[in-house]
Write a protein that holds these residues in place. Structure first.
Motif, short mmCIF file in Angstrom:
data_model
loop_
_atom_site.label_atom_id
_atom_site.label_comp_id
_atom_site.label_asym_id
_atom_site.label_seq_id
_atom_site.Cartn_x
_atom_site.Cartn_y
_atom_site.Cartn_z
N SER A 321 0.88 -1.24 -0.11
CA SER A 321 -0.06 -0.20 -0.08
C SER A 321 0.75 1.29 -0.17
CB SER A 321 -0.95 0.06 1.08
OG SER A 321 -1.59 -1.12 1.28
N ILE A 322 0.34 2.25 -0.83
CA ILE A 322 1.04 3.37 -0.60
C ILE A 322 0.08 4.31 0.18
CG2 ILE A 322 1.44 5.76 -1.81
CD1 ILE A 322 1.81 4.09 -4.09
N THR A 323 0.57 4.61 1.58
CA THR A 323 -0.11 4.99 2.51
C THR A 323 0.20 6.51 3.01
OG1 THR A 323 1.38 4.13 4.34
CG2 THR A 323 -0.63 2.72 3.35
N ILE A 324 -0.60 7.09 3.79
CA ILE A 324 -0.57 8.27 4.19
C ILE A 324 0.61 8.52 5.29
CG2 ILE A 324 -1.41 10.49 5.45
CD1 ILE A 324 -4.19 9.65 4.11
N HIS A 325 1.67 9.02 5.17
CA HIS A 325 2.73 9.07 6.12
C HIS A 325 2.08 9.38 7.64
CE1 HIS A 325 6.44 9.80 8.10
NE2 HIS A 325 6.12 10.90 8.74
N SER A 326 2.93 8.48 8.55
CA SER A 326 2.26 8.79 9.94
C SER A 326 3.31 8.36 10.93
CB SER A 326 0.75 7.88 10.12
OG SER A 326 1.25 6.51 10.19
N LYS A 327 3.04 8.83 12.00
CA LYS A 327 4.22 8.54 13.39
C LYS A 327 3.26 8.22 14.38
CE LYS A 327 8.71 10.18 12.20
NZ LYS A 327 9.88 11.10 12.38
N GLU A 328 3.72 7.40 15.36
CA GLU A 328 3.04 7.16 16.80
C GLU A 328 3.25 8.55 17.54
OE1 GLU A 328 0.28 5.18 18.39
OE2 GLU A 328 1.18 4.38 16.78
N ILE A 329 1.86 8.96 18.03
CA ILE A 329 2.02 10.07 18.87
C ILE A 329 1.76 9.71 20.19
CG2 ILE A 329 0.74 12.06 19.46
CD1 ILE A 329 1.77 12.21 16.72
N GLY A 468 5.46 13.46 1.81
CA GLY A 468 5.86 12.26 1.02
C GLY A 468 4.59 11.23 1.55
N PHE A 469 4.81 9.72 1.16
CA PHE A 469 4.02 8.68 1.40
C PHE A 469 4.87 7.62 2.13
CE2 PHE A 469 1.79 10.86 -1.93
CZ PHE A 469 0.31 10.85 -1.43
N ASP A 470 4.34 6.86 2.88
CA ASP A 470 4.94 5.41 3.45
C ASP A 470 4.57 4.52 2.42
OD1 ASP A 470 6.22 6.67 5.38
OD2 ASP A 470 4.42 6.43 6.85
N ILE A 471 5.44 3.40 2.28
CA ILE A 471 5.15 2.12 1.55
C ILE A 471 4.75 1.10 2.53
CG2 ILE A 471 5.56 0.63 -0.32
CD1 ILE A 471 5.29 3.36 -1.24
N THR A 472 3.70 0.46 2.69
CA THR A 472 3.52 -0.43 3.79
C THR A 472 3.17 -1.87 3.25
OG1 THR A 472 1.45 0.18 4.11
CG2 THR A 472 3.02 1.37 5.39
N VAL A 483 -1.04 -6.31 10.78
CA VAL A 483 -0.13 -5.23 10.97
C VAL A 483 0.33 -4.69 9.61
CG1 VAL A 483 0.35 -6.22 13.24
CG2 VAL A 483 1.79 -6.74 11.47
N ARG A 484 0.40 -3.40 9.64
CA ARG A 484 1.05 -2.72 8.45
C ARG A 484 2.53 -2.43 8.85
NH1 ARG A 484 -3.64 1.47 7.48
NH2 ARG A 484 -3.18 1.44 10.05
N VAL A 485 3.52 -3.06 8.08
CA VAL A 485 5.01 -2.83 8.18
C VAL A 485 5.40 -1.82 7.25
CG1 VAL A 485 7.14 -3.75 8.24
CG2 VAL A 485 5.14 -5.17 9.08
N LYS A 486 6.20 -0.89 7.67
CA LYS A 486 6.70 0.12 6.68
C LYS A 486 7.87 -0.51 5.93
CE LYS A 486 5.12 4.42 8.93
NZ LYS A 486 5.38 5.62 9.56
N VAL A 487 7.76 -0.55 4.70
CA VAL A 487 8.98 -1.13 4.01
C VAL A 487 9.57 -0.09 3.13
CG1 VAL A 487 7.96 -3.45 4.08
CG2 VAL A 487 7.27 -1.99 2.08
N GLY A 488 9.13 1.13 2.95
CA GLY A 488 9.66 2.03 2.10
C GLY A 488 9.06 3.55 2.10
N LYS A 489 9.37 4.39 1.31
CA LYS A 489 8.74 5.51 1.17
C LYS A 489 8.89 6.34 -0.10
CE LYS A 489 13.08 8.15 2.67
NZ LYS A 489 13.55 8.95 3.65
N LEU A 490 8.04 7.41 -0.29
CA LEU A 490 8.11 8.05 -1.52
C LEU A 490 8.45 9.57 -1.07
CD1 LEU A 490 4.70 7.22 -3.36
CD2 LEU A 490 7.33 6.81 -4.29
#
Length: 807
Positions: A321-329, A468-472, A483-490
């Motif tokens: 998935s190309i996903t909206i970038h996020s970080k844990e708050i 940018g975006f995350d690749i999950t 679970v969605r694992v981040k495997v890359g980014k745009l």
């Protein structure tokens, strides 16, 4: 009809929000009875989206507890639901601005707090409907999930901002993802609406340009509303064509809103599972799919298809998935753990959410309580499977969190600029001057801040998130969670064509794939000895593999370089600067490979590179030959007694000649690329029956400048070699260099008139022939005699034989 789910919390400054959380039944009106008689109060809750509401509440609470932001004022909020319907979006947006019992637009009660900004919506339709209303009053609107291209018009939608990057980056990411895994035969699934049309109009030319074919295109009416007593979504399964079921495309790109995943898991995947079962019974290898989802899509469920989705979520294993970038708050997870239905009277969303999530009733008096039991109120959100609710902050919730902070920072700057937010002596808050919503635009246009997760949040000149975006990668579990694992980014700041970075080793593919990464091709690649032949009526990705004509194929590799490396310590290899020989052989190898850049569809990468790479590589080869010839002459002259030339003999001179002569050609090519680089073009004049794709050289003068410099080096090398041709054989190869330069010059002198007299694709053929012929001439004339001695007459390959031949 008035339907409302809302949550209001009072504050000195009030932020509005339109979320998409509850889906209502909207039957078609037959006009045979009063419309209200058909209405059934039976909302369907998209449970995962309740986190969007909680993210806004969490952000407001966090800001009110932070003395550095709006220290003299409190934020309040008023949240409405769009109900996934444009009519309700218009009504609730107006109700948000002009709250009254009789719904009178432009009428504000004296004690009603003015909305200073609105967050929403999730989808393009919701966002554009909101913008139609909010734009009139110049109230800032920050969308948290919309990529609607039409809203990019900042003249018509001057009050619209979005916490998502430009969608062009997502298109580039999809293409680069497909190219990374060499998926050339892919399926496309889009909704049958304006956003789906825009997606296809943009992505299909990009696929064609990058040598990728769309195996099929599925357009679906992605409606989730009732039609009588049955969901329209079931009826849409009839539109699911056989193209999908029969296609060999293992990679499928899904574009649409988050509700698309319900349609996918509720209708499409059951059909696929039935086909896979039938294939297994028939003894065939099951055909699994790799799902590639766009950033708008989240993996969600609802109670209608919950049992089906619980089973079919396993089919999504390995989805990329190309996903909206996020970080844990920090503290957000703890905030969610404390959410309970008791003491939440202001929350108009929690009742239906809680009952549908835990299968119970919050009221003892309802029929549902007798059927499913009464909720204790102590149920835990963390016990819900991931498709229904996530404890980690999702991308859309992260956008809402940042949108609240963007408005808060803009308000803080506004309050600080003129000191309009002050306290009285007794400590009570006092708002001395109203903050008008339109005043925040000048601050939002250049807003930039670091959030609590350390991300820099900046809106660019178009009102879009400069990010940018995350690749999950989706990894599912037997208990219906994932679970969605981040495997890359745009990264939008990366060089063109390099926006995607991905770690393929972290990806977990579906367990059924026997090859990873899986293939997605129309047909297998042709084996050596076979050529591609176009299939009539088929796309260019589909071809037949026919045997190559007799005499046109060899399965043996060019081994001259290997021979010289293997026999590097023999006399004939060491006789005349072994390092220069290696440089010449490598450059000749690259000369042969240069011809490959002239084959295939011209594009922005190959057009600028093929002529410049050809010119530079040939210049290195000719420079090496010139250095070898000069070394021969100097070595012979240095043997004379008291010769002053002896100090010039050595590797430094040879390397200097190669470097200096090559650098000049590099400079010419760099100037060419900087001023008028070659580019892809079409020729519609050479043939009246076809359009020819070709590379326009940009500057013809620079092209002939490159050829002219190569000719200059060739003439110099020929002249020096010709004068040195009678030197003793043990010291020189000038005789063979003379022959090679004669062949080289003959080929390229004949190239110019031939090239000028041809048109279209034949010009490329002439240049390829010239490259191969001249490269073969250099290789054959210079190295054939040496290879003959090394391989056939090894007894001559020693120092004594060389000295005897000299004598």
């Amino acid at each position: 009809m008035h339907i409302t789910h809302e949550w209001y919390e009072q504050g000195d400054l009030t932020i509005g929000a339109i979320v998409s959380h509850i889906l209502y039944v909207f039957p078609s009106i037959s006009f045979h009875q009063h419309p209200s008689h058909d209405f059934i109060d039976n909302p369907v809750v998209i449970r995962k989206f309740y986190q969007h509401i909680l993210a806004l509440v969490f952000a407001v609470d966090e800001i009110n507890g932070n003395p550095k932001i709006l220290p003299n004022a409190t934020l309040g909020f008023h949240i409405y639901d769009s109900c996934f319907d444009s009519r309700m979006t218009y009504q609730n947006t107006l109700d948000l601005l002009f709250k009254s019992l009789h719904f009178v637009p432009n009428y504000i009660c004296g004690n009603q707090k003015k909305i200073v900004g609105v967050i929403g919506g999730l989808s393009s339709d919701t966002s554009s409907s909101m913008a139609d209303v909010l734009g009139i009053y110049k109230i800032p609107q920050i969308s948290y999930g919309s990529f609607e291209p039409a809203i990019n018009d900042h003249i018509k939608f001057a009050s619209f901002y979005r916490m998502v990057p430009n969608e062009d980056l997502q298109y580039k990411g999809i293409i680069q993802l497909l190219l990374h895994f060499r998926w050339k035969w892919v399926g496309l699934m889009t909704p049958a609406n304006e956003a789906g049309d825009q997606f296809l109009q943009t992505i299909e030319p990009m696929l064609f340009k990058n040598g990728i074919c769309s195996a099929f295109t599925e357009r679906t009416e992605n409606s989730l509303h009732f039609s009588g007593n049955i969901f329209d979504i079931v009826d849409q399964s009839k539109l699911f064509s056989q193209n999908f079921m029969k296609s060999k495309a293992n990679a499928v790109v899904i574009y649409g809103e988050s509700t698309s995943i319900i349609w996918l898991t509720g209708v499409i995947i059951p059909k696929i599972m039935i086909r896979l079962i039938l294939q297994q019974f028939a003894g065939k290898e099951p055909e699994w799919k790799v799902w590639i989802t766009a950033a708008q899509i989240d993996f969600i469920s609802n109670q209608i298809f919950s049992k089906v989705i619980d089973i079919n979520i396993q089919m999504l294993q390995g989805a990329i998935s190309i996903t909206i970038h996020s970080k844990e708050i920090q503290d957000f997870s703890n905030f969610l753990q404390d959410v309970k239905p008791s003491g939440q009277d202001e929350d108009g969303f929690i009742k239906h959410f809680w009952e549908q999530s835990f299968g119970c009733s919050l009221s003892n008096a309802t029929v549902m309580a007798g059927i499913m039991g009464t909720c204790t109120g102590e149920e835990l959100l963390e016990n819900l499977p991931t498709p229904y609710f996530e404890m980690s902050m999702t991308g859309h919730s992260y956008n809402i969190y940042n949108a609240v902070y963007a408005l808060a920072h803009a308000l803080h700057i506004r309050c600080s600029s003129e000191a309009i937010c002050k306290r009285t002596i007794d400590g009570n808050r006092l708002f001395l001057q109203n903050v008008e919503p339109w005043q925040l635009h000048s601050f939002l246009h250049r807003i930039s801040f670091n959030n609590s997760a350390g991300d820099e949040i900046t809106l660019n000149e178009h009102g879009e998130l400069a990010g940018g975006f995350d690749i999950t990668n989706l990894i599912t579990f037997p208990n219906t969670s994932y679970v969605r694992v981040k495997v890359g980014k745009l990264d939008p700041q990366a060089p063109p064509g390099k926006e995607l970075t991905i770690n393929g080793d972290r990806i977990q593919w579906h367990r059924a794939f026997t090859q990873v990464p899986p293939l997605s091709l129309c047909n297998a690649n042709c084996l050596p000895g076979y050529e591609k032949k176009k299939k009539e009526g088929k796309k260019f990705c589909c071809y037949a593999c026919d045997p190559c004509p007799h005499g046109m194929f060899s399965n043996e590799t060019a081994m001259v370089l290997g021979i010289f490396i293997k026999h590097r310590n023999t006399a004939i290899v060491k006789a005349n600067n072994r390092s220069l020989t290696y440089i010449l052989l490598i450059s000749l190898l690259l000369c042969f490979l240069c011809s490959l850049m002239f084959i295939g569809m011209p594009n922005k990468a190959t057009c600028p590179l093929r002529q410049t790479a050809f010119g530079i590589v040939f210049s290195v080869a000719l420079s090496s030959i010139l250095a070898k010839t000069i070394s021969v002459v100097l070595a012979f002259m240095a043997t004379k007694p008291d010769s002053t030339i002896r100090k010039w003999v050595g590797k430094k001179l040879a390397y200097s000649i190669v470097l200096s002569c090559s650098v000049i050609q590099v400079g010419i090519c760099a100037f060419w690329l900087a001023t008028s680089a070659p580019f892809p073009d079409v020729d519609m004049h050479s043939s009246s029956e076809e359009i020819i794709f070709l590379c326009n050289e940009g500057s013809v003068l620079m092209f002939y400048g490159v050829l002219g410099y190569m000719g200059f080096l060739a003439i110099i090398s020929f002249t020096v070699a010709f004068l040195a041709r009678k030197l003793p054989d043990s010291f020189n190869e000038a005789k063979f260099i003379t022959f090679s330069m004669l062949v080289f010059c003959s080929v390229w002198f004949s190239f110019i008139p031939t090239y000028l007299s041809t048109r279209g694709k034949y010009m490329v053929a002439v240049e390829i022939f010239s490259i191969l012929a001249s490269s073969a001439g250099l290789l054959g004339c210079i190295f054939s005699p040496k290879c003959y001695i090394i391989v056939v007459r090894p007894e001559l390959n020693n120092r004594e034989q060389l000295i005897r031949r000299k004598m």
